[in-house]
Design an enzyme around this catalytic site. Sequence first.
Site, PDB file in Angstrom:
ATOM      1  NE  ARG A 238     -46.880  25.446  -7.363  1.00  0.00           N
ATOM      2  CZ  ARG A 238     -48.179  25.675  -7.129  1.00  0.00           C
ATOM      3  NH1 ARG A 238     -49.091  24.787  -7.491  1.00  0.00           N
ATOM      4  NH2 ARG A 238     -48.568  26.800  -6.558  1.00  0.00           N
ATOM      5  CD  GLU A 267     -47.497  24.098 -14.375  1.00  0.00           C
ATOM      6  OE1 GLU A 267     -48.145  25.171 -14.332  1.00  0.00           O
ATOM      7  OE2 GLU A 267     -47.617  23.205 -13.545  1.00  0.00           O
ATOM      8  CG  HIS A 286     -51.436  24.650 -12.603  1.00  0.00           C
ATOM      9  ND1 HIS A 286     -50.141  24.899 -12.245  1.00  0.00           N
ATOM     10  CD2 HIS A 286     -52.118  24.616 -11.428  1.00  0.00           C
ATOM     11  CE1 HIS A 286     -50.037  25.019 -10.935  1.00  0.00           C
ATOM     12  NE2 HIS A 286     -51.231  24.855 -10.418  1.00  0.00           N
TER      13      HIS A 286
HETATM   14  C1  DGY Z   1     -52.258  27.014  -6.058  1.00  0.00           C
HETATM   15  O1  DGY Z   1     -53.119  27.756  -5.561  1.00  0.00           O
HETATM   16  O2  DGY Z   1     -51.136  26.912  -5.593  1.00  0.00           O
HETATM   17  C2  DGY Z   1     -52.662  26.210  -7.255  1.00  0.00           C
HETATM   18  O3  DGY Z   1     -51.631  25.545  -7.836  1.00  0.00           O
HETATM   19  C3  DGY Z   1     -53.404  27.061  -8.269  1.00  0.00           C
HETATM   20  O4  DGY Z   1     -54.664  27.215  -7.777  1.00  0.00           O
END
Ligand code: DGY
Length: 324
Positions: A238, A267, A286
């Site tokens: 993240r 983001e 992402h």
């Molecule tokens: C998640 O699943 O948490 C990812 O960041 C996106 O696939």
Amino acid sequence: MSQPKVFITRRLPTQLEQLQEIASIEVWTERQPPPYEILLEKIQSIDGLLCLLTDRIDRQLLEAATSLKVISQMAVGYDNIDIPAATSQQIPVGHTPGVLTDATADFAWALLMAAARRVVEADRFTRAGEWRTWEPDLLLGPNITGATLGIVGFGRIGQAVARRAKGFEMRILYTSRHRCEPELEQSLAVEFVAFDRLLCESDFVTIHTPLSEDTYHLFSDREFEQMKPSSILINTSRGAVVDPDGLYQALSTGQIAGAALDVTEPEPIPMDSSLLTLDNVIIAPHLGSASRQTREKMANMAIENLMAGLRGDRLPYCVNPEVY
Ligand code: DGY
């Protein structure tokens, strides 16, 4: 009897037939996520919500959700959802663990290799017509094979990254809240070390920890100061685990050599972000789980959770089982 109502906050890469048999479905079809006000309006009359990590599901929203029986998030991470608030409302929250492990580990690896061997810079160089001859010192990067890899967060994805690193004959260090079993350490050929030691000794540092109060800006000035000037940071977890100002400082002053980010804070990354002025950072939008097969599996799993919640059954992949 009328069917339960479901709101799905984006088009999904799978079929909805099964769900259609038991629920009346509304899908948000815009490219951008539904604005918060729309979510707030919808949440008041629905029984099930299928959401994405771009939807903020906070306490205010949940308190307005008087008929909501289930929240199903199409992602493994759920830091966009106020879980304690959902739990206090007795709403089970589902997510999609496991199915995206390999795709995300592959992408972390793609970023590591692209940053180390300067693939993005090389492509820009070629397209700019700069490739005039073979040059002994053109776009050099560090060795990957035999280097030291530091893995921060050693859950499913961290371990999958370690499995790949073994093939590159790397020395693999990891740090995590919980040390794993000696058998697992042995089979993956990994060494558990303190965070600071990992920072000092790694050539590549890859982040696989969820975002929480403890990991918010886990990488900031102090951490970059400890890293090797030749080191490269990879983040597919993240964005907010890394302080963007500290990272800019570290990259622009040569405190670390490079970074490859699949996630940013915020983001999408603002187009005036100072990070975008640097050549030694790669930024992807992402995409960690973005293989066709994986996204389809994630969508199916999210529907499975949603349907279970609508039927009043226990969610197969539940984040807050204490609601039961
Ligand atoms: C998640 O699943 O948490 C990812 O960041 C996106 O696939």
